[in-house]
Enzyme design. Structure first.
Site, PDB file in Angstrom:
ATOM      1  N   GLU A  73       1.585  -0.595  -4.963  1.00  0.00           N
ATOM      2  CA  GLU A  73       0.245   0.356  -5.479  1.00  0.00           C
ATOM      3  C   GLU A  73       1.018   1.700  -5.481  1.00  0.00           C
ATOM      4  O   GLU A  73       1.576   2.265  -4.595  1.00  0.00           O
ATOM      5  CB  GLU A  73      -0.674   0.714  -3.880  1.00  0.00           C
ATOM      6  CG  GLU A  73      -1.664   1.486  -4.617  1.00  0.00           C
ATOM      7  CD  GLU A  73      -2.203   2.393  -3.588  1.00  0.00           C
ATOM      8  OE1 GLU A  73      -1.565   2.594  -2.320  1.00  0.00           O
ATOM      9  OE2 GLU A  73      -3.437   2.731  -3.711  1.00  0.00           O
ATOM     10  N   ASP A 123       0.810  -1.174   0.031  1.00  0.00           N
ATOM     11  CA  ASP A 123      -0.064  -0.058   0.009  1.00  0.00           C
ATOM     12  C   ASP A 123       0.737   1.431  -0.129  1.00  0.00           C
ATOM     13  O   ASP A 123       1.839   1.176   0.674  1.00  0.00           O
ATOM     14  CB  ASP A 123      -0.938  -0.129   1.405  1.00  0.00           C
ATOM     15  CG  ASP A 123      -1.544   1.220   1.454  1.00  0.00           C
ATOM     16  OD1 ASP A 123      -2.617   1.435   0.642  1.00  0.00           O
ATOM     17  OD2 ASP A 123      -1.161   2.170   2.257  1.00  0.00           O
TER      18      ASP A 123
HETATM   19  O1  LIG Z   1      -9.735  12.103   1.751  1.00  0.00           O
HETATM   20  C1  LIG Z   1      -9.243  11.329   2.228  1.00  0.00           C
HETATM   21  N1  LIG Z   1      -7.854  11.312   2.180  1.00  0.00           N
HETATM   22  C2  LIG Z   1      -6.888  12.168   1.218  1.00  0.00           C
HETATM   23  C3  LIG Z   1      -6.951  11.923  -0.267  1.00  0.00           C
HETATM   24  C4  LIG Z   1      -6.622  10.411  -0.333  1.00  0.00           C
HETATM   25  O2  LIG Z   1      -4.979  10.328   0.009  1.00  0.00           O
HETATM   26  C5  LIG Z   1      -4.715   8.677   0.499  1.00  0.00           C
HETATM   27  C6  LIG Z   1      -3.968   8.198  -0.212  1.00  0.00           C
HETATM   28  C7  LIG Z   1      -3.712   8.467  -1.820  1.00  0.00           C
HETATM   29  C8  LIG Z   1      -4.516   8.794  -2.503  1.00  0.00           C
HETATM   30  C9  LIG Z   1      -4.098   9.132  -3.863  1.00  0.00           C
HETATM   31  C10 LIG Z   1      -2.797   8.923  -4.318  1.00  0.00           C
HETATM   32  O3  LIG Z   1      -2.160   9.410  -5.544  1.00  0.00           O
HETATM   33  C11 LIG Z   1      -1.875   8.636  -3.143  1.00  0.00           C
HETATM   34  O4  LIG Z   1      -0.564   8.725  -3.561  1.00  0.00           O
HETATM   35  C12 LIG Z   1      -2.275   8.329  -1.914  1.00  0.00           C
HETATM   36  O5  LIG Z   1      -3.572   6.802  -0.132  1.00  0.00           O
HETATM   37  C13 LIG Z   1      -3.932   6.482   1.315  1.00  0.00           C
HETATM   38  C14 LIG Z   1      -3.173   4.928   1.816  1.00  0.00           C
HETATM   39  C15 LIG Z   1      -3.701   4.634   3.019  1.00  0.00           C
HETATM   40  O6  LIG Z   1      -3.091   3.397   3.527  1.00  0.00           O
HETATM   41  C16 LIG Z   1      -4.354   5.460   3.954  1.00  0.00           C
HETATM   42  C17 LIG Z   1      -4.878   6.676   3.668  1.00  0.00           C
HETATM   43  O7  LIG Z   1      -5.655   7.418   4.388  1.00  0.00           O
HETATM   44  C18 LIG Z   1      -4.593   7.323   2.059  1.00  0.00           C
HETATM   45  C19 LIG Z   1      -5.175   8.542   1.720  1.00  0.00           C
HETATM   46  O8  LIG Z   1      -5.814   8.981   2.559  1.00  0.00           O
HETATM   47  C20 LIG Z   1      -9.898  10.353   3.068  1.00  0.00           C
HETATM   48  C21 LIG Z   1      -9.933  10.393   4.629  1.00  0.00           C
HETATM   49  C22 LIG Z   1      -8.881   9.828   4.934  1.00  0.00           C
HETATM   50  C23 LIG Z   1      -8.600   8.499   4.346  1.00  0.00           C
HETATM   51  N2  LIG Z   1      -9.126   8.828   2.894  1.00  0.00           N
HETATM   52  C24 LIG Z   1      -8.847   8.223   1.746  1.00  0.00           C
HETATM   53  O9  LIG Z   1      -9.316   8.569   0.728  1.00  0.00           O
HETATM   54  C25 LIG Z   1      -8.334   7.188   1.632  1.00  0.00           C
HETATM   55  C26 LIG Z   1      -7.842   6.613   0.506  1.00  0.00           C
HETATM   56  C27 LIG Z   1      -6.827   5.344   0.366  1.00  0.00           C
HETATM   57  C28 LIG Z   1      -6.836   4.359   1.351  1.00  0.00           C
HETATM   58  C29 LIG Z   1      -6.032   3.303   1.043  1.00  0.00           C
HETATM   59  C30 LIG Z   1      -5.525   3.177  -0.331  1.00  0.00           C
HETATM   60  O10 LIG Z   1      -4.862   1.846  -0.490  1.00  0.00           O
HETATM   61  C31 LIG Z   1      -5.534   3.980  -1.250  1.00  0.00           C
HETATM   62  O11 LIG Z   1      -5.210   3.772  -2.472  1.00  0.00           O
HETATM   63  C32 LIG Z   1      -6.497   5.060  -0.712  1.00  0.00           C
END
Ligand SMILES: O=C(NCCCOc1c(-c2ccc(O)c(O)c2)oc2cc(O)cc(O)c2c1=O)[C@@H]1CCCN1C(=O)/C=C/c1ccc(O)c(O)c1
Ligand SMILES: [Ca+2]
Length: 482
Positions: A230, A193
């Protein structure tokens, strides 16, 4: 690290998102094993923060508290039982490994699986991790950092999550011990991840310290774990997925984005004639491919409007193409229904996950979609298994949204996304005989419950897909001669 080590003749994995270990074990024995699935990606098995204040959002499982195998999916004993029962029927287990970070900082109503932590002091005694195990000085990734500053994307906090320092020997030891414990229990590999948020040089050290797969679970001796990283890279960022492909496989997000676009009305399937690296995709052996995943099926993930189960006809068309075409190593998403993109899995009043029910027609209930149990999808898994590594030959298209192609002499598939019927005599490359279309039905006894296709001595057959039919695909293969 690029070989999934599927059992012989198997090709495809399914992400059983938020499923419990006991339910996965049962699904291996009653469905996935018999239907020739190669493996399962499971939700993170390590203890996570319990975020009551947000009503248990799905992303709470991406906030580690420790590497103890205690989650809503089950405990260590249930985990071991699942791995053993799935391996016994030829279905491998791949673990979603969260090794970039621990939790965010919370002061409102949160809980754990039993461990304590002091977020403000970066103190996670259940691992143990202390302040020196996290990157410093403290910084948080800003939106523009992705385009300008590779070091900040690695060394600063993602969404406020405590960012581990994988250069530290102690951190490396804790992570490697966690992953080796899982390997000894029989898992076949890992999803890494947020790999983009870690230095490739640190990841290489960690991967090289992983043990070989456990031969007691049916793996050949010397087998290295399958690792798919990822890395969300749609271009335009300071970090490229090409920094990670020398190490191990990479999730190819452009795959799902481009196929979603191609199968959405108004685009032309004929452009898929050179599908693969000529579309800017990774080399086939480096790519873990999928249409949607747990993040982008909720819309805010990478790639814009990704097809999901919510648009069934187009989704099944894109999935069928993914499984019919030899490019990449495909993963199917298996979801629970949601309206709120933050919502976690179906749960009872005390927060326990509710198991999927299995209906008499083999679909799922209790709020679980079980895309992997849709006939048009699991039948194409069998198609992919049957055609093996045969080449795409005899590509045909109508210059627009009707295409067809062979896989060697083992399979034939046709698509019609026009708003008029496909009715053509086409080369199927198959030996003469009568074949059941595996999309509109299946073989039962000596007859087809859906369309049957008569192939002549010249290999040609009349291929009919009405534009108003339930599905836009027709597929026949050597595994399905009636
Ligand atoms: O708005 C949010 N997050 C900010 C935008 C998304 O950014 C995240 C990315 C992310 C997004 C896009 C990118 O290009 C990048 O490099 C990273 O990866 C994560 C991986 C994690 O293990 C835990 C996380 O909280 C995140 C995360 O917040 C909401 C609230 C908190 C969790 N979350 C989320 O949206 C959670 C998203 C999430 C969780 C697990 C994943 O494996 C994932 O790919 C995305
Ligand atoms: Ca990091």
């Amino acid at each position: 690290f690029k070989n999934p080590h599927y059992a012989t003749g198997r090709t495809t994995m399914v992400h059983l998102f938020e499923w419990k270990w006991d339910d996965i074990a049962a699904e291996c024995e009653r469905f996935l094993g018999p239907r020739g699935f190669g493996g399962i990606q499971i939700s993170p098995p390590n203890e996570n923060l319990v975020i009551w204040s947000r009503n248990r959002p799905w992303w709470e499982r991406y906030q580690p508290m420790s590497y103890r195998l205690v989650t809503r999916s089950g405990n260590e004993q249930q985990f071991a039982n699942m791995v053993r029962r799935c391996n016994n029927v030829g279905v491998r287990i791949y673990v979603d490994a969260i090794i970039n970070h621990m939790t965010g900082t919370w002061n409102e109503n949160v809980g754990t699986g039993g461990s304590t932590a002091n977020f403000g002091n970066w103190h996670y005694p259940a691992v143990p991790y202390g302040r020196n195990d996290f990157n410093w000085p403290h910084c948080v990734i800003q939106g523009h950092d992705y385009a300008c500053c590779a070091d900040r994307v690695r060394n600063c906090e993602l969404s406020g999550l405590k960012d581990l320092n994988q250069r530290s020997e102690h951190v490396r030891t804790m992570i490697v011990n966690y992953m080796n414990r899982l390997i000894d229990m029989g898992v076949a590999g890992f999803r890494i991840d947020a790999a983009k948020h870690m230095w490739p040089s640190d990841l290489r050290v960690i991967y090289d310290r992983l043990r070989n797969l456990n031969t007691a679970h049916g793996f050949p001796s010397g087998a290295r774990p399958y690792i798919y990283q990822e890395v969300i890279d749609l271009g335009g960022e300071a970090i490229s997925r090409n920094e990670y492909t020398p190490l191990a496989a990479v999730t190819e997000f452009r795959f799902g984005m481009e196929l979603s676009r191609a199968f959405t009305r108004g685009n032309q399937l004929r452009w898929l004639v050179n599908w693969g690296p000529q579309w800017g995709l990774l080399g086939s052996g480096d790519a873990l491919t999928f249409i949607d995943n747990h993040d982008n099926q909720r819309g805010h993930g990478a790639g814009g409007n990704i097809l999901t189960h919510k648009r069934p006809k187009e989704y099944k068309g894109a999935i069928a193409f993914m499984l019919a075409h030899p490019y990449g190593k495909p993963q199917l998403m298996s979801s629970f229904s949601f309206h709120d993109t933050e919502a976690g899995p179906p749960m009872d009043g005390s927060g326990n996950i509710i198991s999927p029910s299995i209906n008499s027609d083999n679909t799922c209930g209790n709020g679980w979609v079980c895309e992997h149990r849709w006939r048009q999808i699991f039948q194409m898994v069998a198609f992919r298994n049957t055609v093996g590594n045969t080449a795409v030959t005899n590509w045909w298209d109508n210059g627009g949204n009707q295409i067809a192609f062979c896989r060697g002499t083992m399979g034939f598939v046709a698509f019609n996304n026009e708003n008029w019927d496909l009715n053509q005599r086409l080369q199927t490359c198959l030996p003469a005989g009568t074949y059941c279309d595996v999309i509109s039905g299946e073989k039962s006894g000596n007859r087809c419950t859906g369309k049957s296709v008569v192939v002549g001595n010249d290999g040609r057959a009349q291929i009919v897909i009405g534009s108003h039919e339930y599905d836009m695909v027709l597929a026949i293969h050597m595994g399905h001669q009636s």
